[in-house]
Write a protein that holds these residues in place. Sequence first.
Motif, PDB file in Angstrom:
ATOM      1  N   PRO A 801     -28.413  -0.033  25.196  1.00 12.04           N
ATOM      2  CA  PRO A 801     -29.345   0.318  23.878  1.00 12.04           C
ATOM      3  C   PRO A 801     -28.346   0.082  22.622  1.00 12.04           C
ATOM      4  CG  PRO A 801     -28.634   2.647  24.916  1.00 12.04           C
ATOM      5  CD  PRO A 801     -28.063   1.322  25.722  1.00 12.04           C
ATOM      6  N   LEU A 802     -29.228  -0.237  21.539  1.00 10.95           N
ATOM      7  CA  LEU A 802     -28.503  -0.575  20.217  1.00 10.95           C
ATOM      8  C   LEU A 802     -28.356   0.861  19.401  1.00 10.95           C
ATOM      9  CD1 LEU A 802     -27.832  -2.925  18.816  1.00 10.95           C
ATOM     10  CD2 LEU A 802     -29.563  -2.726  17.385  1.00 10.95           C
ATOM     11  N   ASP A 814     -31.340   0.708  14.302  1.00 10.99           N
ATOM     12  CA  ASP A 814     -32.852   0.335  13.938  1.00 10.99           C
ATOM     13  C   ASP A 814     -33.844   1.173  14.099  1.00 10.99           C
ATOM     14  OD1 ASP A 814     -34.781  -1.028  12.782  1.00 10.99           O
ATOM     15  OD2 ASP A 814     -34.483  -2.857  13.707  1.00 10.99           O
ATOM     16  N   PRO A 815     -33.851   2.429  13.276  1.00 12.28           N
ATOM     17  CA  PRO A 815     -34.910   3.422  13.725  1.00 12.28           C
ATOM     18  C   PRO A 815     -36.217   2.824  13.931  1.00 12.28           C
ATOM     19  CG  PRO A 815     -33.632   4.276  11.765  1.00 12.28           C
ATOM     20  CD  PRO A 815     -33.332   2.537  12.162  1.00 12.28           C
ATOM     21  N   ALA A 816     -36.526   1.730  13.116  1.00 15.19           N
ATOM     22  CA  ALA A 816     -38.035   1.011  13.106  1.00 15.19           C
ATOM     23  C   ALA A 816     -38.346   0.453  14.722  1.00 15.19           C
ATOM     24  CB  ALA A 816     -38.094   0.130  12.076  1.00 15.19           C
ATOM     25  N   GLN A 820     -34.411  -1.250  20.908  1.00 14.90           N
ATOM     26  CA  GLN A 820     -33.796  -2.725  20.845  1.00 14.90           C
ATOM     27  C   GLN A 820     -32.487  -2.278  21.921  1.00 14.90           C
ATOM     28  OE1 GLN A 820     -33.101  -5.132  17.603  1.00 14.90           O
ATOM     29  NE2 GLN A 820     -33.922  -3.533  16.289  1.00 14.90           N
ATOM     30  N   HIS A 821     -32.130  -3.720  22.243  1.00  7.71           N
ATOM     31  CA  HIS A 821     -30.904  -3.612  23.121  1.00  7.71           C
ATOM     32  C   HIS A 821     -29.867  -4.442  22.424  1.00  7.71           C
ATOM     33  CE1 HIS A 821     -33.591  -2.634  26.826  1.00  7.71           C
ATOM     34  NE2 HIS A 821     -33.130  -1.747  26.343  1.00  7.71           N
ATOM     35  N   ILE A 822     -28.461  -4.227  22.992  1.00  5.85           N
ATOM     36  CA  ILE A 822     -27.387  -5.145  22.392  1.00  5.85           C
ATOM     37  C   ILE A 822     -27.572  -6.579  23.182  1.00  5.85           C
ATOM     38  CG2 ILE A 822     -24.749  -5.255  22.341  1.00  5.85           C
ATOM     39  CD1 ILE A 822     -24.876  -2.316  22.793  1.00  5.85           C
ATOM     40  N   THR A 823     -27.301  -7.496  22.255  1.00  8.86           N
ATOM     41  CA  THR A 823     -27.413  -8.697  22.514  1.00  8.86           C
ATOM     42  C   THR A 823     -26.129  -9.795  21.981  1.00  8.86           C
ATOM     43  OG1 THR A 823     -28.596  -9.672  20.513  1.00  8.86           O
ATOM     44  CG2 THR A 823     -29.937  -8.789  22.503  1.00  8.86           C
ATOM     45  N   THR A 824     -26.084 -10.867  22.521  1.00  5.19           N
ATOM     46  CA  THR A 824     -25.024 -11.631  21.956  1.00  5.19           C
ATOM     47  C   THR A 824     -25.041 -11.880  20.605  1.00  5.19           C
ATOM     48  OG1 THR A 824     -26.282 -13.651  22.658  1.00  5.19           O
ATOM     49  CG2 THR A 824     -24.924 -12.886  24.313  1.00  5.19           C
ATOM     50  N   SER A 825     -26.207 -12.117  20.087  1.00  2.40           N
ATOM     51  CA  SER A 825     -26.332 -12.267  18.694  1.00  2.40           C
ATOM     52  C   SER A 825     -25.968 -11.121  17.548  1.00  2.40           C
ATOM     53  CB  SER A 825     -27.769 -12.956  18.058  1.00  2.40           C
ATOM     54  OG  SER A 825     -28.900 -11.787  18.711  1.00  2.40           O
ATOM     55  N   ASN A 826     -26.181  -9.878  18.432  1.00  3.02           N
ATOM     56  CA  ASN A 826     -26.000  -8.679  17.412  1.00  3.02           C
ATOM     57  C   ASN A 826     -24.830  -7.847  17.894  1.00  3.02           C
ATOM     58  OD1 ASN A 826     -26.745  -7.003  19.706  1.00  3.02           O
ATOM     59  ND2 ASN A 826     -28.811  -6.816  18.949  1.00  3.02           N
ATOM     60  N   LYS A 829     -22.004  -7.143  15.011  1.00  2.00           N
ATOM     61  CA  LYS A 829     -22.602  -6.217  14.155  1.00  2.00           C
ATOM     62  C   LYS A 829     -22.593  -5.053  14.783  1.00  2.00           C
ATOM     63  CE  LYS A 829     -26.192  -5.644  11.112  1.00  2.00           C
ATOM     64  NZ  LYS A 829     -27.635  -6.102  10.599  1.00  2.00           N
ATOM     65  N   PHE A 830     -23.145  -4.829  15.802  1.00  2.00           N
ATOM     66  CA  PHE A 830     -23.181  -3.432  16.462  1.00  2.00           C
ATOM     67  C   PHE A 830     -21.823  -2.716  16.651  1.00  2.00           C
ATOM     68  CE2 PHE A 830     -22.611  -0.939  20.513  1.00  2.00           C
ATOM     69  CZ  PHE A 830     -23.515  -0.058  20.239  1.00  2.00           C
ATOM     70  N   VAL A 831     -20.729  -3.408  17.075  1.00  2.00           N
ATOM     71  CA  VAL A 831     -19.327  -2.852  17.260  1.00  2.00           C
ATOM     72  C   VAL A 831     -19.039  -2.568  15.851  1.00  2.00           C
ATOM     73  CG1 VAL A 831     -17.166  -3.283  17.899  1.00  2.00           C
ATOM     74  CG2 VAL A 831     -18.899  -4.148  19.479  1.00  2.00           C
ATOM     75  N   ASP A 832     -18.939  -3.350  14.949  1.00  2.00           N
ATOM     76  CA  ASP A 832     -18.705  -3.211  13.547  1.00  2.00           C
ATOM     77  C   ASP A 832     -19.215  -1.874  13.069  1.00  2.00           C
ATOM     78  OD1 ASP A 832     -16.807  -5.418  13.535  1.00  2.00           O
ATOM     79  OD2 ASP A 832     -18.280  -6.743  12.563  1.00  2.00           O
ATOM     80  N   GLU A 833     -20.479  -1.814  13.298  1.00  2.00           N
ATOM     81  CA  GLU A 833     -21.190  -0.547  12.625  1.00  2.00           C
ATOM     82  C   GLU A 833     -20.689   0.608  13.263  1.00  2.00           C
ATOM     83  OE1 GLU A 833     -25.373  -1.153  12.075  1.00  2.00           O
ATOM     84  OE2 GLU A 833     -25.380  -2.871  10.694  1.00  2.00           O
TER      85      GLU A 833
END
Length: 992
Positions: A801-802, A814-816, A820-826, A829-833
């Motif tokens: 999960p993201l 992304d509360p909206a 969502q799940h973690i993907t290769t494209s995000n 950004k997920f780790v940075d955040e």
Amino acid sequence: MLCYWGAQVREGFGLLKPELVRHGNCGIKSICPKSAVQDMSAGKSFVGFIREGKVSVLRLRGKDSDQDGKLKHLQLKKNTIRLIVCGEYGAVLLDDGGKVLIMDKSTECSPLKGLENRQVIQIACGDQHSMALTNDGQLFVWGENALGQLGLRKEQAGTQSPRHLQSLCGIPVAQISAGGNHSFVLSLSGVVFGWGGNSAGQLGLGDTTDRFVPTVVNSLKRKKIVSISCGGEHTAALAKGGTVFTFGSGGFGQLGHNSFKDEHHPRLVAELWGSKVSQVTCGRNHTLVSTASPKLIYSFGCGMQGQLGNGEQVKQSVPLPVDQPTEYNDEYTIQKLVAGENHSFALYFKELGNEANPDPTRGIMTFDNGMIEQCECGKDPRKAIKDLKKVFSSAASLNGSFLKTRHDGHYQTSEEYCGLDFGLVESSIATLSRNERLISTVLKVLQESLLPTLNPNPTGEESLRLYILLPELISHLKSEQKAELTEALASKILNLSPAALRVLEIYWSKLPDDWLKNLVKLFKKASAKFFGRIIVENVNNVAKTHMLKFVEILQRVYQVCCSANRNIKKRYFIIHEVNNLLDVLQTMNADVNNNWPWFNLTGQIHALEAQRNAYEETFRKLTSFPCIFNLEAKCSYMRNRVWKGRFELTVRRTALLEDCLCLLNPGTQQHLRDKWLSILFTENVSKRTDVHKRDFFLNVFKELCDPASQLFMYNDNETMIWFPAKLTVEKKKYFLFGILCGLAFNNSSVVNLPFPLALFKKLLNIKPSLEDFIEFNPVHGRSLQYILEYSNDVLEESSLPLTIIWSGSELDLDPAEPEQHITTSNRTKFVDEYVDHIFNQSVKEAFEEFRRGFFRGCEKRLVEMFEPEELRGVLVGNEEYDWNILKQNTTYEGVFNADHPVIISFWEVFDDLTPNEKKSFLLFLTGFERVPILGMSAVKMRVTHLANSTEDHLPETLTCHSLLQLPKYEKRETLRAKVIEAISHKRGFWEE
């Protein structure tokens, strides 16, 4: 051969008899005068021809006349003309010697005043403005400037005298072009600059706002543009490979986009895709292009007077072939297309393979190794040396040299890539350096002509190549002028606009290792020289100014290296001469610190104090450039600076935090950072000793960092602490904690702060990283590292999960869309955040209070001298307990020496102590539990005899001096027992 079509004109233009004019299809005519037409141009009022260096002009019919004038030969005395460009009512001519002449509407010609001593290689003419390019790359403009077509800024009126367009100084110009009321320049690397009228978007900048200064057309970057042409209100650009882009007014179809709309951005002419266009030219409202194979001419735009060559009087919005004479296809090649007001021309040469070949005399001068050969053994060495001087005196020429032409590399010039061929530069400099006469000539030209003319606010990235070339060139010189050149270069670099300096720093970050080291070495060596002068001659303002420039550049380069993770060691930046200057200052400071009450009462030391203040001011400025200091110098400067009096903190031994909260609250004590801290205990206020301060810091931080204080959260193995995401105590306690940390730093006291490196990075405004989180929480941190390393398939299957999970709470990024799940494209950004949340967002309130308090207790400039690892070391010390170094650095006083029986016994006892007992001894000796940042070598233990002592006495220490006082124990066993008892003794108030 000359072909022409369009509005009615005198048959044959008077170049030959009318009956000799050949008539083809669709109104296209062709002539072959006995004297071949070498060049021609067509404007609104005139068409001009050059034959055998002579100029003939024909006045075109207009509103005031329904017929053309007669062909008139201009009286030009001895001038041999090679170029002509016609404007609205006149023309500009260029002779073989590079002189410019002006033809007015009455066809009278006169030399253009202001360019007499310059060699012009290109000219361009708009309706009411003109441009001239010199062989050293300088652009001159004259005429009207109502819409900014001269590029001289809005407040500048038009001028009839040539004005140097300084904003393009340094740009290696390949071509100039002028339209109705707009202008363009094309650089050697295909960068397009436009300015002037923009009512129809003819500048290609995405809007219709006029520009009064040259502006880069960003959408044409990296398109490999090789030619640019301006029409009345539209523009065409030709890229290498034959693609055409058009923009501006499209009301007549002159853009070729199958529409009659204006285009504000350059747009590819799709109908010409694959045609490999070799030439493009714009008329008032129509456009012509030609291809080499097959030999075709296409036209589009306004054809109301037959200027499209299709036999029809229409507006045509797509390129269609011109019906040119086919009988000449095998014999002639298209040399030049000319599109005028209502006419079109094609100039053919009877030489196969010469189509669109550039005229070498139309290009600015650039450096090549053949120039050196001509200087050394050519037919005309004087001219060759003159050419060499011109190249090295011109920013444009030098910037246009050494381009990476292989694979068209220079066309990729951008903020990220300078376009230089580094290997070519190195080989050229090596060749040049072998000739002392030539290198001396170059040095003089650089110093006297080039550097003074550099533009601090250059337009475009190409002009910044020079700041890469010059340090490399200067660094290979062996000359007394080297220092002066380096100083002049440093001034120019630091005077660059912020935007230009930012690009230069990006270029630095991508330099080859050798170039980067040469850059550092150049400014480091120059800095060291001025440090020596200051020490010998006292503080000299000129020397100080130069030195500060050099070290500022070193600091900038160092920061670039750190940001870009360049593998260049910090030791390359350290200037060891700083330590010599520091020794002088510390000698002066010691006198002031030891005698400051006396100094304040006497007026006999003004000269010495003024000198000390000058050194102090110099060092205060140098602290802004910490890369030049080694760690020892930084720590030494901190310890030995002058204090502005004392700050006395009186506390109760049994109520440390309570008293600190009261005395160090946000509303009091505004000037802690300039004063030496003195700790007084209410139980014994008459006793002032540095031991009290060390004991105070030791124990107040034990209380603050204890889990019972609830100030911090611990990691899983309880070895490190961090700020909590949810506060359970008052914010003012974090402010107090910050003040105490700042005071500890300010007073060089080593304290126990088990924080990760992230804390010290944040104090220096450096963003914490995933590595910092791994240090604090290895298990959790490595799980994030695994996410970055997972293969695509594994990551997709895991369906992670993201969501950030930290400190007992969950946060959807992304509360909206919470599912969502973690993907290769995000995932990046997920780790940075995730890291940002832990180290920044979740602790913002507590950390800001801590930071505010920290910089209340110490000077920010001193903190910023240190790297994050160094700052942690200064505050926390380290655990590298090298006891052999302690033994080697120990000195003996009085009756003791290294061979004394008591000393021999002492070291035997010490060697037998457990590791924890040795640490306790260090605390007993210094007041610190950990080793100072400079290592055990910084602990200088002194051993002396304890006066009036017996074997019943315990050893004693003066921790502020690391002085051990030993009784003369007869037996080793007694010494051991007393030492262990002393280091375990209830020696401080905290255990009473």
